[in-house]
Design a protein around this motif. Structure first.
Motif: not given
Length: 739
Positions: A256-279
């Motif tokens: 697994s890998v998690r975004p740690r800032d807001n620079l990602g293209a996925a976030e711009v295209l609507g990717a939702a942050p996982p609700p918890s660290f284990g998701n």
């Protein structure tokens, strides 16, 4: 009974950490710490009698508490750090390590299995099976171990056939639907032959839950099968020949890998942050599949009471393939593919002299040959274009490469007793390496990457051959003030091979060199109830192999220098027979003296080159400390209980040379505990264990990927920051039946 760990803190790595090697026979509790015999210096010796900073963990403790990987022993080993990315193990000792990928790059910590050097970093992922002992040697081992041991060496020793039949069956269940079953048995089949066979299966669903309802698979899971067989031939009392065959197969859904800032293209295209660290929301059928097998032959021939010939030959094969969700989201932005194929053979022959007098000597020769193939596919499905000149393009970079390596060495180490208390050791190793490397960089204009049926558009090709040689000396003094107090001082050098930029068309780079001073003490006090080991060291680290920006190119080259100094300590005490307490710690100052590197572009489009002098080196925490305690209680029926606990503290760790908080892990404290029961006859044992009991959220490594960032949010092109989560709170219930 309480078992000596030479000042080592007992760990909980797979599911817990601690302890005692044998719980049965509590009525015979010793009144003092015992000795641990190691082979770190190519001969058997007490760990307290060798002038090497070493941590040794016995196999029974490893198996009981599910310490089944090199990563799992990190917490209890001073100055040791571990990361894993792109299917490769990245091991650091005292701030020295590498995060360079590719088949033409080499690690800084040499891993040896039953005396056979494991050339590829992927082989350090192999799981422990029926292990006798693991030894971690800290500091450059340029004389006896040679290539790629600038940071140190790790020896993994499997259990060998014995003089009587014995064995065990182990089983376990735990968090994330963990299921494990292993067994081993061995003994003599005649006066001259003994055999042993061991097998293991372990499976779990992974500590990260994929909550994407559309597609994807489990991540961080495991499905591992292992087997090993060994035969010992003893034609007489002076000759021992051991043959070992082993194999491992591993399949999982990658990590697994998690975004740690807001620079990602996925976030711009609507990717939702996982609700918890284990998701995680994983949209790919990602996977990581690999298998390895090998043959080992060990010979020990005592010519007489003073002279011994010994040697080890080994063959290893590794094949692997994986698909990784690079952006870590449910939006298809980019994915990474790797395929590996490695064949390796190695041979080492030694002649040793030791008649029990003042003079002791060892001479030897070493040869290694590796044939390696690798292919990297980088698929760009959304976000930043594949080419800046074609904003709408999507496609895949395809980078195949091959590498052939030959390495040879002659080495010697002699020890002379100047007085009854003072020994002088001199060592010297001459190493020569030749590497031939081919690589091409191309692109296909579909999203299939390595699986594409299209012929790639090739931008560049390279076919190079380079040779390097080096001489690494060692000088050491050992002073035995008393039978229980050893003082030592040494100066040594380490050598790490040169290499190629296998994943691009850039030129080769030269070897690294490290010069080290170390002073240490090993001591036992109060009738061996208190053990104190400590060392201080200073490294002059030259020609570091780093990724940097030179002449408008980003490439791996020898562009940095560093100074490292620090100290380590291991303390273990047994104030009463039933109680053991210990502390292991390290203090480390590891900074670059000279280093410039590129991080994106300036607003005018020119390269943004930063002076990193004074920055901390990656995976080099300033402080690390582990406190442990074990208490053994004997029950009325002769069975026994042991309660163990451990607390590990680690200060901030940076995962890159830029020392950014988004690519780092803040200081953490981890708590493990366990409770074990053993029957009076020692045949049954049950352990309930917990790891990371406070459920701390933390990352075991981190990166920046320019391929995952959005051009508008990341105008400088530094890449989006991503972190690789570590496991949260877990429990395990294990049992063992011995016979």
């Amino acid at each position: 009974m309480l078992r000596d760990q030479k000042g080592v803190t007992y760990t909980a790595a797979g599911i817990v950490g601690l302890g005692l090697s044998t719980l049965a026979g509590a009525q015979d509790l010793p009144g003092a710490l015992e000795e641990t015999v190691v082979t770190a210096t190519k001969r058997e010796a007490s760990a307290q009698d060798i002038a090497v900073s070493i941590t040794a963990i016995d196999g029974e403790s490893l198996a009981r508490y599910n310490q089944d990987t090199i990563e799992s022993i990190t917490a209890q080993t001073p100055s040791m750090a571990y990361s894993e990315a792109a299917g490769e193990a990245q091991i650091y000792l005292r701030g020295v390590g590498t995060n360079i990928f590719g088949i033409a790059a080499d690690p800084s910590v040499g891993v040896h299995m039953d005396g056979v050097y494991q050339g590829r970093t992927q082989l350090a992922l192999n799981q422990f099976l029926d292990i006798e002992r693991v030894e971690v040697l800290r500091g450059p081992q340029g004389t006896l171990y040679g290539r790629n041991t600038t940071a140190g060496a790790i020896n993994i020793l499997s259990r060998r056939p014995g003089d009587s039949w014995e064995g065990y069956v182990r089983g376990g269940i735990g968090s994330w639907d963990r299921r494990e079953l292993s067994a081993a048995a061995g003994g003599p089949i005649s006066d001259q032959f003994s055999v042993r066979i061991a097998a293991r299966h372990m499976q779990d669903d992974g500590y990260t839950e994929n909550i994407n309802p559309v597609a994807g698979v489990d991540v961080d899971d495991n499905d591992i099968q292992q087997v090993r067989g060994s035969v010992l031939f003893k034609p007489n009392d002076r000759v021992r020949l051991t043959l070992i065959a082993d194999g491992t197969q591993s399949e999982d859904g990658n990590t697994s890998v998690r975004p740690r800032d807001n620079l990602g293209a996925a976030e711009v295209l609507g990717a939702a942050p996982p609700p918890s660290f284990g998701n995680i929301r994983n949209d790919l059928q990602s996977f990581n599949e690999w298998e390895t097998s090998g043959l080992t032959a060990e010979l020990e021939w005592e010519l007489n009471d003073a002279w011994t010939i010994s040697g080890v030959s080994g063959y290893r094969d590794f094949n692997g393939e994986f698909l990784f969700n690079t952006d870590g989201t449910e939006i298809d932005i980019t994915r990474t593919q790797y395929a590996y194929d490695t064949d390796q053979q190695s041979h080492e022959l030694r002649l040793a002299f030791d008649d029990g007098g003042r003079f002791r000597a060892l001479v030897g020769a070493f040869y290694l040959k590796e044939d390696k193939e690798q292919a990297l596919g980088l698929v760009r499905a959304g976000g930043r274009p594949l080419f800046a000149s074609s904003p709408g393009s999507r496609g895949s970079f395809v980078i195949p490469s091959t590498n052939e390596t030959e390495a040879s060495a002659l080495f010697s180490e002699v020890t002379y007793g100047i007085t009854e208390r003072l020994d002088l050791s001199l060592g010297l190793r001459y190493s020569k390496e030749t590497k031939e490397d081919t690589s091409s960089v191309g692109a296909v204009f579909d999203l299939e990457g390595l699986n594409s049926s299209m012929d790639p558009l090739v931008f560049s090709n390279r076919d190079d051959k380079e040779s390097w040689s080096d001489t690494t000396p060692k000088v050491g003094f050992e002073y035995r003030a008393t039978a229980d107090l050893l003082l030592y001082l040494s100066w040594s050098e380490g050598f790490k091979s040169g290499g190629f930029n296998s994943l691009d068309a850039n030129p080769s780079y030269d070897p690294e060199e490290l010069s080290a001073w170390e002073a240490g003490i090993k001591s036992d006090w109060f009738d061996n109830r208190l053990r104190i080991n400590a060392s201080a060291f200073h490294y002059d680290y030259q020609d570091l192999q780093v990724s940097t920006f030179i002449n408008n190119l980003t490439l791996t080259t020898n562009a940095a220098e560093a100074t490292i100094y620090g100290m380590e300590g291991e303390l273990i005490a047994q104030p009463v027979p039933a109680l053991e307490v210990g502390l292991a710690f390290s203090l480390l100052d590891a900074e670059y003296d000279e280093f410039s590197d590129r991080l994106g572009n300036n607003p005018d489009g020119t390269p943004r080159v930063l002076d990193l002098s004074g920055n901390r080196m990656p995976n080099a925490p300033e402080m690390k400390a582990t406190l442990h305690a074990n208490y053994l209680h004997q029950l009325g029926d002769g069975s026994s209980l042991i309660l163990s606990g451990r607390y590990m503290y680690q200060s901030r760790v940076y995962f890159s040379q830029f020392n950014e908080n988004e690519v780092a892990q803040a200081s953490i404290g981890l708590v493990d505990a366990s409770l074990s029961w053993a029957s009076a006859n020692g045949l049954w044992e049950i352990t309930l264990a917990g790891r990371n009991l406070t459920d701390e959220d933390y990352f075991h490594t981190g990166v920046r990927f320019t391929s995952t960032s959005d051009a508008d949010r990341d105008p400088l092109g530094i890449g989006s920051a991503l972190g690789y989560p570590a496991a949260g709170r877990s429990w395990g219930l294990n049992f063992q039946r011995s016979f």
